[in-house]
Design a protein around this motif. Structure first.
Motif, short mmCIF file in Angstrom:
data_model
loop_
_atom_site.label_atom_id
_atom_site.label_comp_id
_atom_site.label_asym_id
_atom_site.label_seq_id
_atom_site.Cartn_x
_atom_site.Cartn_y
_atom_site.Cartn_z
N THR A 40 0.83 -1.21 0.00
CA THR A 40 0.00 0.00 0.00
C THR A 40 0.86 1.26 0.00
O THR A 40 0.33 2.37 0.05
CB THR A 40 -0.94 0.03 1.22
OG1 THR A 40 -0.15 0.04 2.42
CG2 THR A 40 -1.87 -1.17 1.23
N ASP A 41 2.18 1.10 -0.03
CA ASP A 41 3.06 2.27 -0.13
C ASP A 41 2.78 2.99 -1.44
O ASP A 41 2.59 2.36 -2.48
CB ASP A 41 4.53 1.84 -0.09
CG ASP A 41 4.97 1.39 1.29
OD1 ASP A 41 4.33 1.80 2.28
OD2 ASP A 41 5.94 0.62 1.38
N GLN A 42 2.77 4.31 -1.37
CA GLN A 42 2.47 5.12 -2.54
C GLN A 42 3.72 5.84 -3.01
O GLN A 42 4.51 6.34 -2.21
CB GLN A 42 1.38 6.15 -2.21
CG GLN A 42 0.09 5.54 -1.67
CD GLN A 42 -0.62 4.67 -2.69
OE1 GLN A 42 -0.85 5.08 -3.82
NE2 GLN A 42 -0.98 3.45 -2.29
N TYR A 43 3.90 5.91 -4.34
CA TYR A 43 5.09 6.53 -4.94
C TYR A 43 4.62 7.54 -5.97
O TYR A 43 4.13 7.18 -7.04
CB TYR A 43 5.97 5.47 -5.59
CG TYR A 43 6.26 4.29 -4.69
CD1 TYR A 43 7.27 4.34 -3.74
CD2 TYR A 43 5.50 3.12 -4.79
CE1 TYR A 43 7.54 3.26 -2.91
CE2 TYR A 43 5.76 2.04 -3.96
CZ TYR A 43 6.78 2.12 -3.03
OH TYR A 43 7.03 1.06 -2.21
N THR A 44 4.78 8.82 -5.64
CA THR A 44 4.25 9.89 -6.47
C THR A 44 5.31 10.94 -6.76
O THR A 44 6.07 11.31 -5.86
CB THR A 44 3.05 10.57 -5.78
OG1 THR A 44 2.05 9.58 -5.50
CG2 THR A 44 2.44 11.66 -6.64
N ALA A 45 5.38 11.40 -7.99
CA ALA A 45 6.25 12.51 -8.36
C ALA A 45 5.40 13.77 -8.44
O ALA A 45 4.34 13.79 -9.07
CB ALA A 45 6.92 12.24 -9.70
N THR A 61 11.80 4.84 3.68
CA THR A 61 11.96 3.39 3.63
C THR A 61 11.27 2.77 2.42
O THR A 61 11.83 1.88 1.77
CB THR A 61 11.41 2.75 4.91
OG1 THR A 61 12.23 3.17 6.00
CG2 THR A 61 11.46 1.24 4.83
N SER A 62 10.06 3.20 2.11
CA SER A 62 9.33 2.58 1.01
C SER A 62 10.04 2.83 -0.32
O SER A 62 10.17 1.93 -1.15
CB SER A 62 7.89 3.11 0.96
OG SER A 62 7.87 4.52 0.81
N ALA A 63 10.54 4.06 -0.54
CA ALA A 63 11.28 4.34 -1.77
C ALA A 63 12.64 3.64 -1.76
O ALA A 63 13.09 3.13 -2.80
CB ALA A 63 11.47 5.85 -1.93
N TRP A 64 13.29 3.60 -0.61
CA TRP A 64 14.57 2.89 -0.52
C TRP A 64 14.40 1.42 -0.90
O TRP A 64 15.28 0.84 -1.53
CB TRP A 64 15.12 3.01 0.90
CG TRP A 64 16.01 4.19 1.10
CD1 TRP A 64 16.12 5.29 0.29
CD2 TRP A 64 16.94 4.38 2.17
NE1 TRP A 64 17.04 6.17 0.81
CE2 TRP A 64 17.56 5.64 1.95
CE3 TRP A 64 17.29 3.64 3.28
CZ2 TRP A 64 18.53 6.14 2.83
CZ3 TRP A 64 18.24 4.14 4.15
CH2 TRP A 64 18.86 5.38 3.92
N ASN A 65 13.27 0.83 -0.51
CA ASN A 65 13.06 -0.58 -0.84
C ASN A 65 12.87 -0.80 -2.34
O ASN A 65 13.16 -1.88 -2.84
CB ASN A 65 11.90 -1.14 -0.04
CG ASN A 65 12.33 -1.55 1.36
OD1 ASN A 65 13.50 -1.87 1.59
ND2 ASN A 65 11.40 -1.57 2.30
N LEU A 66 12.38 0.20 -3.05
CA LEU A 66 12.37 0.10 -4.51
C LEU A 66 13.80 0.13 -5.05
O LEU A 66 14.17 -0.63 -5.95
CB LEU A 66 11.57 1.25 -5.13
CG LEU A 66 10.07 1.30 -4.90
CD1 LEU A 66 9.45 2.37 -5.80
CD2 LEU A 66 9.40 -0.04 -5.15
#
Length: 534
Positions: A40-45, A61-66
């Motif tokens: 459910t982590d969200q990634y938005t520019a 953390t969520s972006a680091w995991n990508l």
């Protein structure tokens, strides 16, 4: 439903790595069929954050995991915890008695996924790039002990440090120190959008809709050389708008694995074992939640207001009402399982007491009730966050000493606003960059800190943090670390609330789930495979 609990060592920081970094698995092997993982982590520019996946920018953390699946680092955290082990490096070590010079030798034949060779110059370029850009997220502060970087030939890199830093090997395991290709990442400019290129175990391809990632496909990188054993050929990460739709997908077999964030009710339901086709894996974790304060803001400028809040808030009741057995009360920024932890807030404030809080305000000449607004993010730490802040609001207002309101914000707006000092009081979570007490203290208290906090304590910044970093034996650093935690309890620039566990749910033909998350919440997708789960 089977419920499997992975028991990791109780004390972080004293461990000897016995296994390769996140290598091996519960069983199974590589398969051409993609393993589908839900989040459910969200990634938005956005205009405010146009480069959410640049390793020189992101500190989440969520972006680091990508990034960790594709951007390779010199060091990595080992499976089963312990001190970092070489990853892109063949070897790394301090080369002087003062722990101020750290040298790494790269693996022979390292290449980026596009076939370009990796040299020591690329490592120097990548880390100097992060320092040069000095993003307002504060991520470059992880590298602030570096004075200069020297290369010797194509494979040797030497870091000359400003001062002793026993935690430096951990810092080289974080994405901000990842190795990037100068062809893809400009020297002084962030890379906007959602492209990620590197030399890690997978290549990266994002599906994007209106500036938001909907899915990421990770394909095994045939040129990868490192310490990680990759147990699959392809992983697809699918982004769900909420925990309910993610749970529905795993029930229907549309996804194989469910990661963060599940609701407390979902975890309780899974733990009951009603469905034999899905397995819940519980792991110890180092996630913490806390309140942060803009100590220059009129409402909380007085230390007495912050101390009174610390005296009133009942962590036991908060955890029991919102999270149950999935979290524990926390009385320091440093989690209870980390070497150097001290129960400083409990030692100072003891059990919640309205009478003591009233006395603190009266002694400082602060009139009650104190009006406050507590801000939280609605879509980053899980749906239970709203309930958590409702309970905090009730505890404060029931004391009669506060008139607190709460406001929720989407993460894309929340994070830039708190960085710019627009909130007086706000709630945050912290997933450590590495499992050492320093990483629960310095990011909040050092210069150019992660929160952009105006709070400055000269003793902490100039003596206690440097003193603690001189101790390679982390037990020997406990005295300095305890003094830092005591100062935080006294001044309350941040207020710890709870420490959480972490969970993965997976269909029972998926292997490797026990090590798919480590205590620092690093997602190790390479661990996952298909076969017969234990």
């Amino acid at each position: 439903m089977k419920r499997k609990t992975l028991v990791l060592p109780a004390v972080v920081g004293l461990l000897t790595p016995l296994l390769a970094a996140c290598g091996g698995s519960d069983g199974g092997g590589a398969s051409g069929e993609a393993i589908i993982v839900g989040t459910t982590d969200q990634y938005t520019a956005t205009k405010q954050e146009p480069a959410p996946l640049d390793p020189a920018y992101t500190y989440d953390t969520s972006a680091w995991n990508l990034l960790r699946q594709t951007i390779q680092t010199l060091m990595t955290q080992p499976k089963g915890e312990g001190t970092p082990v070489p990853e892109a490096a063949q070897s790394c070590s301090f080369t002087d008695k003062g722990d101020e010079q750290y040298a790494c030798v790269l693996r022979d034949g390292l290449k980026f996924a596009n076939g370009d060779e990796i040299t020591a110059a690329d490592v120097k370029y990548s880390i100097e790039r992060s320092l040069r850009i000095d993003a307002d997220t504060g991520v470059s502060s992880l590298l602030n002990t570096i004075e200069t970087i020297e290369t010797q030939g194509d494979r040797r890199v030497i870091f000359h440090l400003k001062s002793a830093d026993a935690t430096f090997p951990y810092k080289l395991s974080t994405p901000v120190a990842g190795v990037v290709n100068p062809k893809d990442y400009a020297k002084s400019k962030l890379r906007d959008g959602f492209q990620v290129d590197g030399s890690g175990p997978y290549t990266f391809r994002a599906q994007v809709n209106h500036g938001t990632i909907t899915a990421v496909t990770y394909s095994r990188n045939p040129l990868y050389k490192g310490s990680l054993k990759v147990n699959n050929e392809k992983v697809e990460l699918r982004v769900f708008k909420d925990a309910g739709s993610m749970a529905s997908a795993i029930d229907k077999g549309d996804i194989d694995v469910m990661t963060r964030t599940m609701t407390p009710n979902q975890i309780q339901k899974l733990a009951r074992g009603d469905d034999d086709s899905v397995e819940l894996v519980e792991m110890s974790g180092l996630e913490i939640r806390y309140l942060a304060f803009n100590t220059d803001a009129p409402t909380v400028r007085s230390k007495a207001v912050r101390q009174a809040m610390a005296q009133v808030i009942n962590r036991d009741a908060l955890v029991n009402e919102v999270y149950g057995s999935q979290a524990e009360p926390l009385y320091s920024l440093v989690p209870a399982s980390v070497v150097g932890h001290s129960n400083s807030f409990f030692n100072k404030y003891g059990d919640p007491s309205v009478a003591k809080a009233k006395s603190l305000l009266a002694s400082a000449g602060v009139s009650a009730p104190v009006k406050l607004t507590l801000h939280y993010t609605t879509d980053h730490y899980g749906s239970a966050t709203k309930r958590e802040f409702e309970v905090l609001q009730k505890q404060l207002n029931d004391s009669g000493l506060f008139d607190a309101n709460i406001q929720g914000h989407a993460w894309a707006a929340f994070r830039p606003a708190e960085q710019k000092g627009r909130y007086d009081v706000w709630g945050m979570g912290w997933f450590p960059d590495f499992p050492d007490a320093d990483n629960f203290l310095a990011p909040f208290l050092d210069k150019n800190n992660f929160l952009g906090s105006p709070y400055s304590n000269a003793a902490i910044q100039k003596k206690l943090i440097p003193d603690s970093r001189r101790e390679a034996d982390r037990l020997a650093a406990a005295a300095s670390l305890t003094l830092i935690q005591d100062d935080v309890a006294e001044d309350v620039p941040v207020m710890p609330l709870w420490q959480g566990k972490q969970y993965i749910a997976a269909r029972n033909d998926i292997t490797g789930t026990s090590y798919a998350l480590n205590s620092s919440s690093v997602l190790c997708l390479w661990e996952l495979g298909r076969g017969v789960s234990e």
